[in-house]
Motif scaffolding. Structure first.
Motif, short mmCIF file in Angstrom:
data_model
loop_
_atom_site.label_atom_id
_atom_site.label_comp_id
_atom_site.label_asym_id
_atom_site.label_seq_id
_atom_site.Cartn_x
_atom_site.Cartn_y
_atom_site.Cartn_z
N THR A 127 0.82 -1.20 0.00
CA THR A 127 0.00 0.00 0.00
C THR A 127 0.85 1.26 0.00
O THR A 127 0.60 2.22 -0.70
CB THR A 127 -0.89 0.01 1.25
OG1 THR A 127 -1.72 -1.11 1.15
CG2 THR A 127 -1.73 1.25 1.34
N ILE A 128 1.87 1.21 0.83
CA ILE A 128 2.67 2.42 0.98
C ILE A 128 4.00 2.04 1.61
O ILE A 128 4.10 1.04 2.33
CB ILE A 128 1.88 3.45 1.84
CG1 ILE A 128 2.47 4.84 1.76
CG2 ILE A 128 1.78 3.00 3.27
CD1 ILE A 128 1.52 5.91 2.32
N ARG A 129 5.00 2.79 1.34
CA ARG A 129 6.31 2.58 1.96
C ARG A 129 6.66 3.81 2.79
O ARG A 129 6.51 4.94 2.31
CB ARG A 129 7.34 2.46 0.85
CG ARG A 129 8.26 1.29 0.97
CD ARG A 129 9.14 1.30 -0.27
NE ARG A 129 8.87 0.14 -1.09
CZ ARG A 129 9.65 -0.93 -1.09
NH1 ARG A 129 10.73 -0.97 -0.34
NH2 ARG A 129 9.37 -1.96 -1.86
N PHE A 130 7.08 3.59 4.00
CA PHE A 130 7.56 4.70 4.83
C PHE A 130 9.07 4.49 5.00
O PHE A 130 9.48 3.44 5.50
CB PHE A 130 6.91 4.69 6.21
CG PHE A 130 5.40 4.75 6.21
CD1 PHE A 130 4.73 5.93 5.90
CD2 PHE A 130 4.64 3.63 6.54
CE1 PHE A 130 3.33 5.99 5.91
CE2 PHE A 130 3.26 3.69 6.58
CZ PHE A 130 2.60 4.86 6.24
N ASP A 131 9.86 5.48 4.58
CA ASP A 131 11.32 5.28 4.62
C ASP A 131 11.86 5.27 6.03
O ASP A 131 12.85 4.60 6.31
CB ASP A 131 12.02 6.41 3.83
CG ASP A 131 11.74 6.25 2.35
OD1 ASP A 131 11.43 5.10 1.95
OD2 ASP A 131 11.78 7.26 1.62
N ASN A 132 11.19 6.01 6.91
CA ASN A 132 11.79 6.13 8.23
C ASN A 132 10.73 6.23 9.32
O ASN A 132 10.22 7.31 9.61
CB ASN A 132 12.71 7.37 8.25
CG ASN A 132 13.45 7.49 9.57
OD1 ASN A 132 13.24 6.69 10.50
ND2 ASN A 132 14.31 8.50 9.67
N VAL A 133 10.40 5.11 9.89
CA VAL A 133 9.50 5.13 11.05
C VAL A 133 10.34 4.74 12.26
O VAL A 133 10.77 3.59 12.38
CB VAL A 133 8.32 4.15 10.89
CG1 VAL A 133 7.42 4.19 12.13
CG2 VAL A 133 7.52 4.45 9.64
N LEU A 134 10.66 5.68 13.08
CA LEU A 134 11.52 5.46 14.24
C LEU A 134 12.81 4.74 13.83
O LEU A 134 13.27 3.81 14.49
CB LEU A 134 10.79 4.66 15.33
CG LEU A 134 9.39 5.17 15.73
CD1 LEU A 134 8.80 4.30 16.84
CD2 LEU A 134 9.42 6.63 16.14
N GLY A 135 13.35 5.15 12.68
CA GLY A 135 14.62 4.59 12.22
C GLY A 135 14.47 3.33 11.38
O GLY A 135 15.47 2.72 11.02
N HIS A 136 13.27 2.93 11.06
CA HIS A 136 13.07 1.69 10.31
C HIS A 136 12.30 1.94 9.02
O HIS A 136 11.34 2.72 9.01
CB HIS A 136 12.30 0.67 11.15
CG HIS A 136 13.06 0.25 12.36
ND1 HIS A 136 13.89 -0.84 12.39
CD2 HIS A 136 13.14 0.81 13.59
CE1 HIS A 136 14.45 -0.94 13.59
NE2 HIS A 136 14.01 0.05 14.34
N ALA A 137 12.73 1.27 7.97
CA ALA A 137 11.98 1.33 6.70
C ALA A 137 10.82 0.35 6.80
O ALA A 137 11.00 -0.82 7.14
CB ALA A 137 12.89 0.96 5.55
N VAL A 138 9.62 0.87 6.52
CA VAL A 138 8.41 0.05 6.68
C VAL A 138 7.71 -0.12 5.34
O VAL A 138 7.46 0.86 4.63
CB VAL A 138 7.43 0.73 7.66
CG1 VAL A 138 6.09 -0.01 7.68
CG2 VAL A 138 8.00 0.83 9.06
N THR A 139 7.39 -1.37 5.01
CA THR A 139 6.49 -1.61 3.88
C THR A 139 5.14 -1.98 4.47
O THR A 139 5.04 -2.94 5.25
CB THR A 139 6.98 -2.78 3.00
OG1 THR A 139 8.32 -2.49 2.62
CG2 THR A 139 6.12 -2.94 1.77
N LEU A 140 4.13 -1.21 4.15
CA LEU A 140 2.80 -1.54 4.67
C LEU A 140 2.07 -2.36 3.60
O LEU A 140 1.90 -1.90 2.47
CB LEU A 140 2.02 -0.27 4.99
CG LEU A 140 0.70 -0.50 5.71
CD1 LEU A 140 0.93 -1.03 7.12
CD2 LEU A 140 -0.12 0.79 5.77
N ARG A 141 1.68 -3.58 3.96
CA ARG A 141 0.98 -4.45 3.01
C ARG A 141 -0.49 -4.55 3.41
O ARG A 141 -0.79 -4.75 4.58
CB ARG A 141 1.60 -5.85 3.00
CG ARG A 141 3.06 -5.83 2.66
CD ARG A 141 3.65 -7.20 2.48
NE ARG A 141 5.09 -7.09 2.32
CZ ARG A 141 5.69 -6.77 1.18
NH1 ARG A 141 4.97 -6.57 0.09
NH2 ARG A 141 7.00 -6.66 1.11
N GLU A 142 -1.34 -4.43 2.44
CA GLU A 142 -2.77 -4.55 2.71
C GLU A 142 -3.31 -5.79 2.01
O GLU A 142 -2.91 -6.10 0.89
CB GLU A 142 -3.52 -3.32 2.17
CG GLU A 142 -5.01 -3.40 2.40
CD GLU A 142 -5.77 -2.20 1.82
OE1 GLU A 142 -5.15 -1.37 1.15
OE2 GLU A 142 -7.00 -2.13 2.05
#
Ligand code: ADP
Ligand code: GLC
Length: 545
Positions: free
Chosen positions: A69-84
């Protein structure tokens, strides 16, 4: 996104649920059961629930029809891939961060049985992503409300509070106050929390950061999983240090008892049950007891009171007390079957008991949904000697399957069970045996009472029947959740027929099926035999650490 459809009925509220586990993908206890069954229940009341979960391997495997769905490059220092995507009828957002969640087995504990050292960060990232969704990070969906569960989701309300955006209100569900998510103060920066959140007392708990504390302080509504637990946690004895804040928030604290999924727990259709049966089919229950005794290597004596326990083997559950008491039980014609995992010492005590009393005691020290289901279909009574029990689901399972609960008079157990005192027996309303306080001696007296009642066949059958007809479904409880969420967001609840239903329910196949239905019995394979492999079974240990 185009592939993912909304449920067909009228949706009036969009809900984001946030949790550390969800049955049938990953479960360490009742928390997983509740998080897994609520979405369908709330769907009947006009609420579309989407659940945010950590990207554990089991969750990612279960996800079908998924898209990034979306990628966040930096969530509290972590790259997050959000999968729906969807998994077994549940609409999920999965926070995929391999560094944090790509670990098999128990979600909270390392293989050495200790909490993962980075649990603070693992669940802060979960909360942070959930808050970002809440604040409108997704192009095509924004929730009207958030339902967060236990400490793992405890920071969601705080993150939302300190965002510069209109954010949805949060109802926090307290499943178990014993697990609080406490982390050092110097993690404030790493968790991306402003100093003000600490200085104002929003997250501060005796010099540390408390995830559960934060949820209790900041959430708009608080839900405990039974009315009695809502009262208990406001006392110093049961409040685990949080009673003061709970008293100060009593006006937004509501106790709503859990329910269980009647399709999962139906002795007429359950593949784990040898001889399927409907309410009152005592012959099938006797047959189940006989084959269970054979499977577990116990003498096939119909007159021996067969006690069972399916549980985390921890001090909360009073498993240590049962292990201590057991030799006294075995002086009588009593048999005990235990299915559980948990504290090492307690598991060792049960293993020793099995060695010393092979004709009375059998213990399966593992997690097995199959055995958990089968046990309640075969034993005469199910033991729940908890020191505290926010709700407890095993009493519901036992009642549903015609096993009489023998339980401590605490929390949700006292909200469910009518003790077989002489008045209740005379009136024909008893459905269990309660004792208090939780000690070996009081438990022994309760079991002796059970033995007496067990010998009075008609009385016992009445108690079994009362239990089986007791409404353990989500029907009325789902309506209470829906009403609370609708009120919290200023909406009008959608009334459903189920709200006023009383047991037995017409829709419940167990109460309406012909009693003669009896598919061919499957015989057991022997002492450790696991007959049915289709039901999920995975290793777990005993805490929500
Ligand atoms: P808690 O969440 O405190 O452990 P609950 O009674 O609410 O207690 O829920 C426990 C859930 O976990 C129930 O669904 C129960 O059947 C299940 N369970 C616990 N231990 C085992 C086990 N060893 N094998 C199978 N199911 C288990
Ligand atoms: C907790 C409690 C248990 C409750 C479950 C689901 O784990 O210990 O009593 O039934 O959550 O709410």
């Amino acid at each position: 996104m185009s592939k993912i459809q909304h449920p067909a009925q009228d949706i009036t509220l969009q809900l984001l649920s946030v949790a550390g586990e969800m049955y049938p993908f990953i479960k360490t206890g009742g928390l997983g059961d509740v998080v897994g069954s609520l979405p369908a229940v709330l769907g009947q009341h006009g609420i579309d629930t989407r659940t945010v979960l950590p990207g554990y391997p089991a969750v990612l495997r279960a996800l079908s029809d998924q898209q990034e769905t979306i990628r966040f490059d930096n969530v509290l220092g972590h790259a997050v891939t959000l999968r729906e995507g969807w998994a077994q009828g549940r609409h999920l957002y999965v926070v995929d961060v391999p560094d944090l969640y790509a670990r098999p087995g128990n979600p909270y504990l390392a293989p050495d049985g200790q909490p993962w050292a980075d649990n603070g960060m693992r669940y802060a990232v979960l909360c942070r992503v959930a808050a970002m969704i809440g604040a409108g990070a997704l192009a095509d969906w924004k929730p009207d409300a958030v339902l967060s569960h236990d400490w793992h989701a405890g920071l969601v309300a705080t993150y939302l509070k300190y965002m510069d955006a209109p954010t949805p209100p949060v109802a926090h569900v307290i499943h178990n106050l014993a697990f609080q998510g406490l982390f050092p103060r110097d993690m404030m920066g790493a968790f991306g929390l402003p100093d003000q959140a600490y200085d104002s007392g929003d997250v501060e708990f005796y010099g540390q950061i408390g995830f559960m504390k934060a949820a209790l302080q900041v959430s708009h509504r608080l839900i405990s999983v039974s009315p009695t637990y809502a009262e208990e946690i406001q006392t110093p004895e049961e409040g685990m240090g949080l009673d003061g804040i709970l008293r100060s928030r009593a006006n937004v604290l509501t106790g709503i008892l859990n329910g269980i999924d009647l399709r999962e727990w139906n002795p007429l259709t359950d593949p784990a049950v040898f001889f399927p049966y409907a309410v009152g089919d005592l012959a099938a229950r006797r047959a189940n007891k006989r084959v269970f005794q054979a499977e577990f290597g116990l003498p096939q004596d119909p007159d021996a009171l067969l006690l069972g326990m399916v549980s985390r083997l921890t001090t909360q559950k009073g498993a240590d007390l049962l292990a201590g008491l057991a030799p006294r039980l075995f002086e009588d014609n009593i048999q005990l079957a235990v299915v559980g995992t948990g504290d090492r010492d307690i598991m060792q005590s049960f293993t020793q008991l099995q060695g010393r009393y092979p004709k009375n005691c059998v213990c399966h020290m593992r997690y097995s949904e199959t055995l958990g289901h089968r046990l309640h279909s075969a034993v005469d009574a199910s033991l729940i000697p908890s020191r505290f029990e926010p709700c407890g689901l095993t009493q519901f399972h036992a009642m549903r399957y015609g096993s009489v609960p023998i339980a401590a008079r605490v929390g949700g157990l006292s909200d469910t069970l009518v003790d077989a005192n002489s008045a209740a027996v005379m009136e024909g309303v008893a459905n269990g045996i309660l004792f208090s306080p939780t000690t070996e001696d009081t438990m022994l007296l309760a079991i002796r009472r059970a033995q007496n009642l067990f010998r009075q066949k008609a009385v016992w059958a009445r108690m079994q029947r009362n239990g089986a007809l007791h409404d353990v479904s989500w029907d009325s409880k789902g309506a209470q959740y829906a009403r609370l969420l609708m009120e919290m967001t200023g909406r009008r609840p959608v009334a459903r027929e189920a709200e006023n239903a009383i047991a037995p329910r017409r829709s419940d196949p167990m109460s309406s099926a012909p009693r003669t239905v009896r598919p061919a019995a499957r015989m057991p394979r022997g002492r450790n035999g696991e007959q049915v492999s289709s039901i999920l079974s995975f290793p777990r240990t005993g805490t929500h650490a």
